[in-house]
Scaffold this motif. Structure first.
Motif, short mmCIF file in Angstrom:
data_model
loop_
_atom_site.label_atom_id
_atom_site.label_comp_id
_atom_site.label_asym_id
_atom_site.label_seq_id
_atom_site.Cartn_x
_atom_site.Cartn_y
_atom_site.Cartn_z
N ILE A 16 -14.06 -8.21 -33.19
CA ILE A 16 -15.35 -8.81 -32.85
C ILE A 16 -16.31 -7.66 -32.56
O ILE A 16 -17.43 -7.64 -33.03
CB ILE A 16 -15.23 -9.76 -31.62
N PHE A 17 -15.85 -6.71 -31.73
CA PHE A 17 -16.60 -5.46 -31.55
C PHE A 17 -15.61 -4.35 -31.25
O PHE A 17 -14.46 -4.61 -30.86
CB PHE A 17 -17.66 -5.56 -30.44
N LYS A 18 -16.07 -3.13 -31.48
CA LYS A 18 -15.17 -1.98 -31.38
C LYS A 18 -15.90 -0.82 -30.71
O LYS A 18 -17.05 -0.54 -31.07
CB LYS A 18 -14.76 -1.57 -32.81
N ASP A 19 -15.27 -0.17 -29.75
CA ASP A 19 -15.81 1.03 -29.10
C ASP A 19 -17.23 0.84 -28.57
O ASP A 19 -18.07 1.73 -28.71
CB ASP A 19 -15.83 2.20 -30.10
N VAL A 20 -17.49 -0.31 -27.98
CA VAL A 20 -18.84 -0.56 -27.45
C VAL A 20 -19.03 0.21 -26.16
O VAL A 20 -18.13 0.32 -25.33
CB VAL A 20 -19.06 -2.08 -27.24
N ARG A 21 -20.24 0.75 -26.02
CA ARG A 21 -20.64 1.49 -24.83
C ARG A 21 -21.80 0.73 -24.20
O ARG A 21 -22.70 0.29 -24.92
CB ARG A 21 -21.22 2.82 -25.29
N GLY A 31 -31.42 -7.29 -21.17
CA GLY A 31 -31.22 -8.43 -22.07
C GLY A 31 -30.29 -8.02 -23.19
O GLY A 31 -30.39 -6.92 -23.73
N LEU A 32 -29.36 -8.90 -23.54
CA LEU A 32 -28.45 -8.63 -24.67
C LEU A 32 -28.65 -9.71 -25.72
O LEU A 32 -28.38 -10.89 -25.46
CB LEU A 32 -27.00 -8.63 -24.17
N ILE A 33 -29.17 -9.29 -26.88
CA ILE A 33 -29.35 -10.26 -27.96
C ILE A 33 -28.43 -9.92 -29.12
O ILE A 33 -27.81 -8.85 -29.16
CB ILE A 33 -30.81 -10.37 -28.48
N GLY A 34 -28.41 -10.80 -30.09
CA GLY A 34 -27.57 -10.61 -31.26
C GLY A 34 -27.40 -11.95 -31.94
O GLY A 34 -27.54 -12.99 -31.28
N ILE A 207 -33.93 -4.11 -23.63
CA ILE A 207 -33.22 -5.07 -24.46
C ILE A 207 -32.25 -4.35 -25.37
O ILE A 207 -32.57 -3.34 -26.00
CB ILE A 207 -34.22 -5.93 -25.27
N LEU A 208 -31.03 -4.88 -25.41
CA LEU A 208 -30.00 -4.31 -26.26
C LEU A 208 -29.63 -5.31 -27.34
O LEU A 208 -29.62 -6.52 -27.10
CB LEU A 208 -28.75 -4.00 -25.42
N VAL A 216 -27.26 -1.32 -29.90
CA VAL A 216 -28.40 -0.41 -30.10
C VAL A 216 -29.52 -0.78 -29.13
O VAL A 216 -29.63 -1.92 -28.68
CB VAL A 216 -28.94 -0.43 -31.56
N GLU A 217 -30.37 0.22 -28.83
CA GLU A 217 -31.42 0.03 -27.83
C GLU A 217 -32.70 -0.51 -28.43
O GLU A 217 -32.84 -0.63 -29.64
CB GLU A 217 -31.72 1.38 -27.16
N ARG A 218 -33.66 -0.77 -27.57
CA ARG A 218 -34.90 -1.46 -27.88
C ARG A 218 -35.64 -1.00 -29.14
O ARG A 218 -36.00 -1.83 -29.96
CB ARG A 218 -35.86 -1.31 -26.69
#
Ligand SMILES: Nc1ncnc2c1ncn2[C@@H]1O[C@H](COP(=O)(O)OP(=O)(O)OP(=O)(O)O)[C@@H](O)[C@H]1O
Length: 229
Positions: A16-21, A31-34, A207-208, A216-218
């Motif tokens: 689903i995700f890998k190596d997230v920082r 804020g976290l969007i996607g 916002i991420l 990724v950032e804003r």
């Protein structure tokens, strides 16, 4: 304040995700969007131990911790998209807060009753409503009770998963204003998960965007929006 490294989660062998920082500073509203299904809720649930990540290092105020322990659950409170999922159907609003205050031994014992009263009142839950169980409260009222209960734990970080999506437009606006007020008055650190950028822009300092390649950032978010518009 919160630092997450190498966060990786797969279901049935599919990442689903890998190596997230991820890093959140004290007092920030992030804020976290996607896009739908990218893994925003899964990521948020990994932070509070509701999902077990395959890998991940978590630190709060410089100290690594294990998610899901009593201490971690106190420090990082999570609000479900459907507020009634956060609340027991058997407990009145006031009893729900008392359970949290007693469970985490917050404040002096004899002050907890009034503390619960005060918190609920501050969030617009009248004494009459405080004596009701979730089925006798509206969706917006349940959300405010769930929010008051999360605040009762005196968390370092509050995670809200799609806090607006189950609400009508007027209640959405009230919730945005309420969260902004709580941020200012309590210097509350929040991570708000949403697929909808507009309300996030009103509430967040940063916002991420969660993508398959990571977060990724804003600035990159603006490029992303530029591409889809
Ligand atoms: N328990 C599970 N078992 C298997 N797959 C799962 C499980 N939970 C979630 N998934 C899958 O993981 C992916 C990410 O789901 P998640 O709910 O985290 O996405 P999201 O970005 O929050 O989506 P939305 O914005 O629609 O809520 C989806 O493809 C989902 O089907």
């Amino acid at each position: 304040m919160l630092e997450v490294r190498n966060l990786t989660k797969a279901y049935h062998g599919r990442h689903i995700f890998k190596d997230v920082r991820l890093s959140i500073k004290q007092g920030e509203v992030v804020g976290l969007i996607g896009r739908s299904g990218i893994g925003k809720s899964t990521l948020a649930r990994c932070l509070v131990g509701l999902e077990q990540p395959d890998e991940g290092v978590f630190a709060l105020d410089g100290e690594t911790f294990e998610t899901g322990t009593a201490n971690a659950r106190k420090n990082i409170q999570y609000l479900w998209q459907d507020a009634s999922q956060s609340l027991s159907p058997y407990l009145t609003a006031h009893a729900a807060l008392m359970e949290t205050l007693n469970g985490f031994s917050i404040g002096a014992k004899e002050e907890r009753f009034q503390k619960a009263r005060g918190l609920l009142s501050d969030l617009g839950i009248s004494p009459d409503m405080q004596a009701r169980r979730p089925h006798a409260l509206s969706g917006g009222q349940c959300q405010r009770v769930a929010l008051a209960r999360a605040l009762a734990a005196e968390p370092k970080l509050l995670i809200l998963d799609e806090p607006l999506s189950a609400l009508d437009l007027i209640t959405q606006n009230r919730t945005v204003e309420l969260l902004k007020r709580l941020h200012v008055e309590r210097n509350l650190t929040m991570l708000i998960v949403s697929h909808d950028l507009a309300p996030l822009q009103k509430m967040s300092n940063r916002i991420l965007l969660l993508q398959q390649e990571g977060i990724v950032e804003r600035e990159a978010v603006q490029q992303f929006l530029g591409r889809v518009e």
